[in-house]
Design an enzyme around this catalytic site. Structure first.
Site, PDB file in Angstrom:
ATOM      1  N   TYR A  51      -9.080  -0.903 110.711  1.00 57.66           N
ATOM      2  CA  TYR A  51      -8.074  -1.128 111.771  1.00 57.66           C
ATOM      3  C   TYR A  51      -6.647  -0.903 111.240  1.00 57.66           C
ATOM      4  CZ  TYR A  51     -11.976  -3.666 114.031  1.00 57.66           C
ATOM      5  OH  TYR A  51     -13.195  -4.032 114.557  1.00 57.66           O
ATOM      6  N   LYS A  76     -13.760  -6.337 107.283  1.00 60.85           N
ATOM      7  CA  LYS A  76     -14.971  -5.510 107.188  1.00 60.85           C
ATOM      8  C   LYS A  76     -14.760  -4.323 106.246  1.00 60.85           C
ATOM      9  CE  LYS A  76     -15.414  -6.373 112.165  1.00 60.85           C
ATOM     10  NZ  LYS A  76     -14.045  -6.204 112.696  1.00 60.85           N
ATOM     11  N   HIS A 109     -19.199  -2.869 108.064  1.00 58.54           N
ATOM     12  CA  HIS A 109     -18.786  -2.473 109.425  1.00 58.54           C
ATOM     13  C   HIS A 109     -19.897  -1.734 110.184  1.00 58.54           C
ATOM     14  CE1 HIS A 109     -14.712  -1.774 111.627  1.00 58.54           C
ATOM     15  NE2 HIS A 109     -15.681  -1.857 112.503  1.00 58.54           N
TER      16      HIS A 109
END
Ligand code: NAD
Length: 275
Positions: A51, A76, A109
């Site tokens: 992200y 993650k 992830h």
């Protein structure tokens, strides 16, 4: 301020049943969004290396004045970092960006089955857990077949599997398998990314009946099923609305009406194919 009840994970660690997701929040906006969430009473934050907002998330945590032990921080490992050594390096990088000395939950992830490396990756996670640098370890987007193989080959049953889950994709097989194995089901895109789901007439009708918003109805449905949810918003009024779901309950017929909306329809990638 709403108080979010905890779920007890399979290693005894408590995880708030509702947290704040920050996918697609740019790093320079994450500090503000996470700060707003922490002020609204959220104590669990879901980020990821991919992200690219671990730094902004960490700044908000540092500036919040909330004691570290009251927070539950998840991050993650991204798909490019599978394998023992790269996993250990990726974890160090995430901790440094977050400005923390431990995370509460570290997740793989995606399984990336084509690489066939998730077992080695998870063995590195077991080392991180043993060091106390993660309080719990788990996975995301694992199908039951991936979990079965992982559980056979390693010694720590994942605490959590974070999967796409909302009324249009109810994931019955995964939820049943997780329950058998003692794995907590965490729903990503719990609101179906706000696309269409919140206008479905059955959900709008239940919202009107309870004097609540469609988003609150969908989140409440998850809560009553026992799912962990991590809705995302950058809009302060919605951030507050999404945590205000503990002061009412859906009736059995409301639960049944929402459960009838399943279409087995994914918004995100197929975990068997995602590389
Ligand atoms: P979501 O289902 O939480 O929907 C978020 C969107 O819904 C917002 O962008 C907004 O448009 C809308 N929305 C939010 N609150 C609303 C409200 N009260 N009223 C009306 N509309 C509202 O979708 P998401 O962001 O995809 O998922 C939540 C979190 O799950 C992410 O932020 C991330 O942390 C996690 N996630 C994980 C994975 C994974 O592969 N593990 C993938 C996607 C998301």
């Amino acid at each position: 301020m709403s108080k979010v009840p905890p779920i007890i994970l399979n290693n005894g660690i408590e995880m708030p049943q509702l947290g704040f997701g920050v996918w697609q929040v740019p790093d320079d906006e994450a500090e503000q969004a996470v700060a707003t969430a922490l002020e609204a009473g959220y104590r669990s934050i879901d980020t990821a290396a991919a992200y690219e907002n671990e730094a902004g998330t960490g700044k908000a945590i540092a500036g919040s004045g909330v004691a570290r032990e009251e927070l539950f921080v998840t991050t993650k490992l991204w798909n490019t970092e599978h394998g023992r050594d790269s996993a250990l390096r990726a974890f160090d990088a995430s901790l440094a960006k977050l400005g923390l000395d431990y995370v509460d939950l570290y997740l793989i992830h995606w399984p990336v089955p084509a690489k066939d490396a998730y077992i080695d990756t998870y063995k590195a996670f077991e080392e991180i857990l043993a060091d106390g640098r993660a309080k719990a370890i788990g996975v995301s987007n694992f199908l039951p077949e991936h979990l079965e193989r992982l559980i056979d080959a390693t010694s720590v049953v994942p605490a959590v599997n974070q999967i796409e889950l909302h009324p249009h994709l109810q994931q019955h097989a995964s939820r049943e398998f997780h329950a058998q194995q003692g794995i907590t089901t965490e729903a990503w895109s719990p609101l179906g990314q706000g696309k269409g789901l919140l206008e479905v007439p059955a959900i709008v009708a239940i919202a009107q009946k309870h004097g609540r918003t469609p988003a609150q109805i969908v989140l409440r449905w998850h809560i009553q099923l026992g799912n962990v949810v991590i809705p995302k918003s950058v809009t302060p009024s919605r951030i507050k609305e999404n945590i205000d779901v503990f002061g009412f309950a859906l009736d059995p017929e409301d639960m049944a009406a929402i459960s009838a909306l399943n279409e087995d329809r994914r918004l995100g990638p197929d975990p068997a194919q995602m590389a």
